[in-house]
Design an enzyme around this catalytic site. Structure first.
Site, PDB file in Angstrom:
ATOM      1  N   SER A   1       4.292  -0.928  -4.322  1.00 50.87           N
ATOM      2  CA  SER A   1       4.480  -1.144  -5.655  1.00 50.87           C
ATOM      3  C   SER A   1       4.744   0.132  -6.476  1.00 50.87           C
ATOM      4  O   SER A   1       5.693   0.120  -7.203  1.00 50.87           O
ATOM      5  CB  SER A   1       3.511  -1.930  -6.249  1.00 50.87           C
ATOM      6  OG  SER A   1       2.102  -1.179  -6.195  1.00 50.87           O
ATOM      7  N   THR A   2       4.018   1.092  -6.222  1.00 52.22           N
ATOM      8  CA  THR A   2       4.280   2.532  -6.878  1.00 52.22           C
ATOM      9  C   THR A   2       5.581   3.009  -6.373  1.00 52.22           C
ATOM     10  O   THR A   2       6.390   3.590  -6.996  1.00 52.22           O
ATOM     11  CB  THR A   2       3.091   3.436  -6.377  1.00 52.22           C
ATOM     12  OG1 THR A   2       1.952   2.652  -6.362  1.00 52.22           O
ATOM     13  CG2 THR A   2       2.913   4.705  -7.288  1.00 52.22           C
TER      14      THR A   2
ATOM     15  N   GLU B   1       7.523   5.749   8.061  1.00 53.38           N
ATOM     16  CA  GLU B   1       6.892   6.560   6.836  1.00 53.38           C
ATOM     17  C   GLU B   1       6.530   7.977   7.060  1.00 53.38           C
ATOM     18  O   GLU B   1       6.515   8.987   6.552  1.00 53.38           O
ATOM     19  CB  GLU B   1       5.609   5.732   6.328  1.00 53.38           C
ATOM     20  CG  GLU B   1       6.079   4.488   5.631  1.00 53.38           C
ATOM     21  CD  GLU B   1       4.857   3.699   5.079  1.00 53.38           C
ATOM     22  OE1 GLU B   1       3.785   4.204   4.812  1.00 53.38           O
ATOM     23  OE2 GLU B   1       4.984   2.881   4.129  1.00 53.38           O
TER      24      GLU B   1
ATOM     25  N   ASP C   1       6.124   8.851  -1.898  1.00 53.13           N
ATOM     26  CA  ASP C   1       5.553   7.287  -1.623  1.00 53.13           C
ATOM     27  C   ASP C   1       4.058   7.348  -2.222  1.00 53.13           C
ATOM     28  O   ASP C   1       3.449   8.136  -2.614  1.00 53.13           O
ATOM     29  CB  ASP C   1       5.408   7.406   0.239  1.00 53.13           C
ATOM     30  CG  ASP C   1       5.355   5.956   0.493  1.00 53.13           C
ATOM     31  OD1 ASP C   1       5.322   4.980  -0.239  1.00 53.13           O
ATOM     32  OD2 ASP C   1       5.460   5.630   1.644  1.00 53.13           O
TER      33      ASP C   1
ATOM     34  N   GLY D   1      -0.198   2.345   5.103  1.00 54.03           N
ATOM     35  CA  GLY D   1      -0.247   1.224   6.000  1.00 54.03           C
ATOM     36  C   GLY D   1      -0.395   0.027   5.905  1.00 54.03           C
ATOM     37  O   GLY D   1      -0.276  -0.914   6.700  1.00 54.03           O
TER      38      GLY D   1
HETATM   39  C1  5RP Z   1       2.622   0.916   2.716  1.00 52.14           C
HETATM   40  C2  5RP Z   1       1.931   2.090   2.003  1.00 52.14           C
HETATM   41  C3  5RP Z   1       1.868   2.207   0.478  1.00 52.14           C
HETATM   42  O1  5RP Z   1       2.337   3.217  -0.128  1.00 52.14           O
HETATM   43  C4  5RP Z   1       0.442   1.945  -0.040  1.00 52.14           C
HETATM   44  O2  5RP Z   1      -0.031   0.589   0.740  1.00 52.14           O
HETATM   45  C5  5RP Z   1       0.297   1.968  -1.328  1.00 52.14           C
HETATM   46  O3  5RP Z   1       0.969   0.754  -1.977  1.00 52.14           O
HETATM   47  P1  5RP Z   1       1.048   0.428  -3.492  1.00 52.14           P
HETATM   48  O4  5RP Z   1       1.867   1.498  -3.994  1.00 52.14           O
HETATM   49  O5  5RP Z   1       1.414  -0.966  -3.563  1.00 52.14           O
HETATM   50  O6  5RP Z   1      -0.301   0.597  -3.859  1.00 52.14           O
HETATM   51  O7  5RP Z   1       1.248   2.902   2.610  1.00 52.14           O
HETATM   52  O8  5RP Z   1       2.550   1.177   3.982  1.00 52.14           O
END
Ligand code: 5RP
Length: 233
Positions: free
Chosen positions: A27-28, A103, A81, A95
């Protein structure tokens, strides 16, 4: 604007003409793709992107961002990320989306790796809130599970979102979720997992992040390998 969105907008402002930008997943990362696409459209920012997952590739393309295939890329300027957990020394746990191979490849290929979080992701130790995701070759999962159990970990094979099958990464791996003894350091776990046959990749990202942008109560704090930078609104 929520805290995740705020850090994403802040990070997107730091992207410069000529950069090749790695796009994360979650989401971020999605907020970052939106903010970058907006700058690309409005300011004619001259950039290229490469994605860590099929889902963010689709989002980037539909947002009008120029996208390269992973195969075309050997080095990138910055990978951006989210993370599930971040410690004070900028070790990460990632993950929940399961695409760890892409990633970590992009995180390691980046001259910089910017991590975007809200305060809920800050932890004392890796594994505090989430199990460690471990991508394994499908035929190896029981052997890896046994090796992890011998390290004292509680291990579960991850089910898919619908609960009617197994979670499979885009690389075709199965995912084990492992809860380790909190006395074990992230470095110990990282080193053991790196040397374990059958493991394709795992969710501990150690020594890779170069900056962490953390959103809390309308402010963004930026920590980088060179120290803390002032807060901004
Ligand atoms: C995906 C990830 C994401 O960056 C992690 O889960 C954070 O997610 P979000 O931004 O939705 O809180 O590692 O594999």
């Amino acid at each position: 604007m929520n805290d995740k969105q705020r850090v994403a907008v802040q990070a997107a402002k730091l992207v410069r003409d000529g950069m090749l930008v790695g796009l994360g997943t979650g989401s971020t990362a999605n907020y970052f793709i939106d903010a970058l696409a907006q700058r690309h459209a409005e300011e004619h920012l001259q950039i290229q992107t490469v994605s860590s997952s099929v889902v963010s590739a689709i989002k980037a393309q539909s947002s009008g961002l120029p996208l390269l295939a992973l195969e075309q890329v050997s080095r990138i300027d910055v990978y951006v990320d989210g993370a599930d957990e971040v410690t004070a020394d900028m070790t990460l746990l990632k993950g929940r989306g399961a695409d760890l191979v892409r990633e970590k490849l992009l995180a390691a290929a980046g001259r910089e790796f910017w991590v975007l979080i809200d305060q809920s992701k800050q932890v004392e130790h890796i594994g505090q809130n989430f199990p460690v995701a471990i991508e394994v070759m499908p035929f190896a999962w029981r052997m890896v599970q046994r090796s992890l159990s011998e390290m004292g970990a509680a291990v579960k094979l991850r089910a898919n979102a619908g609960g009617d099958g197994l979670a499979v990464s885009s690389y075709g791996s199965l995912i084990l979720d492992a809860v380790f003894d909190p006395e074990l350091s992230a470095r110990d776990i990282n080193d053991r997992l790196n040397g374990m046959p059958g493991i394709v990749e795992h969710g501990i990202f150690l020594g890779l992040a170069t900056a962490v942008f953390c959103g809390h109560a309308g402010k963004v704090t930026q920590q980088s390998v060179s120290g803390f930078l002032p807060e901004s609104g």
